[in-house]
Design an enzyme around this catalytic site. Structure first.
Site, short mmCIF file in Angstrom:
data_model
loop_
_atom_site.label_atom_id
_atom_site.label_comp_id
_atom_site.label_asym_id
_atom_site.label_seq_id
_atom_site.Cartn_x
_atom_site.Cartn_y
_atom_site.Cartn_z
N ARG A 32 0.85 -1.19 0.00
CA ARG A 32 0.00 0.00 0.00
C ARG A 32 0.88 1.23 0.00
NH1 ARG A 32 -1.53 -3.71 3.17
NH2 ARG A 32 -3.67 -4.40 3.46
N SER A 100 6.21 -5.50 7.43
CA SER A 100 5.60 -6.44 8.36
C SER A 100 6.32 -7.80 8.40
CB SER A 100 4.12 -6.60 8.05
OG SER A 100 3.90 -6.76 6.69
N ASP A 153 4.38 -3.11 11.20
CA ASP A 153 2.96 -2.76 10.96
C ASP A 153 2.16 -2.65 12.26
OD1 ASP A 153 3.27 -5.50 11.23
OD2 ASP A 153 1.72 -6.03 9.80
P1 ADP Z 1 -1.35 -7.81 4.23
O1 ADP Z 1 -1.28 -9.02 5.09
O2 ADP Z 1 -0.68 -7.94 2.92
O3 ADP Z 1 -0.96 -6.55 4.98
P2 ADP Z 1 -4.22 -7.60 4.64
O4 ADP Z 1 -4.05 -7.12 6.04
O5 ADP Z 1 -5.22 -6.89 3.80
O6 ADP Z 1 -2.88 -7.60 3.80
O7 ADP Z 1 -4.61 -9.12 4.74
C1 ADP Z 1 -4.82 -9.85 3.59
C2 ADP Z 1 -5.26 -11.23 3.98
O8 ADP Z 1 -6.46 -11.18 4.74
C3 ADP Z 1 -5.56 -12.09 2.79
O9 ADP Z 1 -4.42 -12.72 2.32
C4 ADP Z 1 -6.53 -13.10 3.40
O10 ADP Z 1 -5.81 -14.13 4.01
C5 ADP Z 1 -7.24 -12.31 4.47
N1 ADP Z 1 -8.54 -11.88 3.97
C6 ADP Z 1 -8.83 -10.82 3.19
N2 ADP Z 1 -10.14 -10.77 2.88
C7 ADP Z 1 -10.69 -11.85 3.48
C8 ADP Z 1 -12.02 -12.39 3.55
N3 ADP Z 1 -13.05 -11.81 2.94
N4 ADP Z 1 -12.19 -13.51 4.25
C9 ADP Z 1 -11.18 -14.11 4.88
N5 ADP Z 1 -9.92 -13.68 4.84
C10 ADP Z 1 -9.68 -12.56 4.17
MG MG Z 2 -0.64 -5.98 6.93
#
Ligand code: ADP
Ligand code: MG
Length: 422
Positions: A32, A100, A153
């Protein structure tokens, strides 16, 4: 209770300088970029632009140069869009790098990668200064941008939580992976004894994904998932509670059942592919409210399981429920463990030296939570919150507020950079 990699930060957030600040957040699935504007008044915080993109999977096992060139290129595009043709030569931009993965900090703006998690495998980067890698890539592109802070993070999320509400003392991320940090009295941190801070407290990044205990019951699915992962024997807690892994636990249960019985019909070769069932699909299965469970049927078809009767589709929903309920309850146990450590669980805490009045008076306690799993998977969130009340009891729970912080880690990291300017 938890293992920790002892990253400690000061939190001087009450001082911050007005201006425009940027954050780049490398998560496990997404990166992001955002820009925030801080005004004169303390409460003025405007998140002006947020871009969120999936991390191209080939970057996760590429080279340091490829990864950072890509991130620098993405930042350049973001800035070009913002400028929209206007000339901003000579404007140096202050950037927070929200990262993170486990880092050993050498200063607020530098730190070396301890190890990769969540499927990343660029071995040459372990031991490298992450902020320096990004700064180098920005310089190569001729971008006048300064990596002013390297921020975990969870610490970013805590910062935003604290900015809005100074009762925020814990931050937890449930996304691709999972981690937590909390505000601790400096004199309660053995490694930091003798170190003075103006506030008397520090943030401890727990890296709780790596928590392990012989009391944590592991199933054969957990054991196999761990053994076949790119970081075997590591991040055991994360592998039971976070978004990257829940789908794969469910897949393993369905695969075993289809090997041991004929309820799923012929064994689907697709079902043998690791990570083919995503946690997003688990929540879609779990939350399918159509009478015939059509969404469940559709997702099963995608993984090569077709034409199973309603009774079997219901069983699949049950598997998702069990795996997610366990994750939510373990997550709650982790949060309760932190509250116990800092004396906010009604018991007075593990750390000695607290006064009697401090022990007896239950303070309002805010837990900032962010991450895609928590934000988007309602049943995970409900199981976690239900178990937290169960563990703490109704009375203490009244003082514990769980607050969702969308993009908290990135916005909060930008705030930290602002606090460094004054
Ligand atoms: P990052 O971990 O890259 O910082 P996020 O915090 O947005 O990104 O987390 C993304 C993860 O959250 C996805 O890989 C998935 O495992 C989980 N996730 C996202 N949307 C959903 C959903 N609708 N249901 C279940 N798990 C979800
Ligand atoms: Mg994250």
């Amino acid at each position: 209770m938890f293992t920790s990699n002892h990253c400690c930060y000061l939190l001087p957030l009450l001082w911050r300088e007005k201006g425009t600040y940027y954050a780049l957040h490398l998560g496990g699935t997404y990166f992001r970029i955002l820009r925030v504007l801080l005004g004169d008044q303390r409460s003025y915080l405007d998140v002006q632009d947020v871009e969120r993109h999936p991390i191209p999977s080939h970057l996760m096992n590429s080279t340091s140069e490829v990864l950072f060139n890509f991130l620098a290129f993405s930042l350049e595009r973001f800035i070009e869009k913002e400028e929209n043709g206007s000339d901003s030569q000579g404007v140096r931009r202050e950037l927070a790098f929200t990262f993170s993965f486990p880092v050993k900090h050498t200063s607020i703006s530098s730190g070396v990668l301890i190890k990769w998690t969540k499927g990343f495998e660029i071995s040459e980067m372990v031991g490298q200064d992450i902020a320096e890698c990004l700064q180098g890539a920005l310089n190569r592109r001729g971008l006048d941008m300064h990596v002013a802070a390297l921020v975990n993070d969870t610490v970013g999320a805590l910062s935003l939580g604290y900015y809005h509400d100074p009762d925020t003392v814990v931050a937890v991320v449930f996304g691709t992976g999972s981690n937590a940090c909390y505000l601790e009295r400096t004199d309660a941190i053995i490694k930091c004894q003798g170190l003075l801070t103006t506030s008397g407290s520090m943030v401890v990044n727990m890296e709780w994904g790596n928590f392990w205990s012989s009391h944590l019951p592991r199933t054969s699915y957990d054991i196999d998932l761990d053994a076949e992962s790119s970081n075997a024997n590591d991040m055991g807690f994360e592998k039971m509670i976070s978004g990257m892994y829940l789908g794969d636990i469910v897949r393993r249960v369905i695969l075993r059942m289809s090997e041991d019985s004929d309820i799923f019909g012929p064994i689907s070769p697709v079902l043998s592919e690791p990570y083919v069932l995503r946690t997003n699909s688990v929540s879609a299965i779990h939350e399918d409210d159509t009478p015939e469970l059509q969404e469940v049927a559709r997702i099963l078809k995608d993984i090569g399981v077709s034409d199973v009767p309603l009774k079997v589709r219901k069983l699949v929903v049950k598997i998702c429920d069990v795996v997610t309920r366990r994750a939510g309850r373990l997550a709650a146990a982790g949060i309760a463990g932190i509250l116990k450590k800092i004396g906010r669980d009604g018991s007075g805490g593990i750390t000695s030296g607290r006064s009697r009045s401090e022990i007896q008076m239950q303070k309002r306690t805010v837990v900032a939570v962010e991450g895609g799993l928590y934000m988007n998977y309602t049943m995970f969130r409900e199981y976690m919150e239900e178990a937290l009340v169960e563990i703490l009891g109704e009375e203490v729970s009244q003082y514990v507020v769980v607050k969702a912080m969308e993009d908290g880690s990135s916005i909060g990291s930008a705030l930290l950079v602002a606090s460094l300017q004054s």
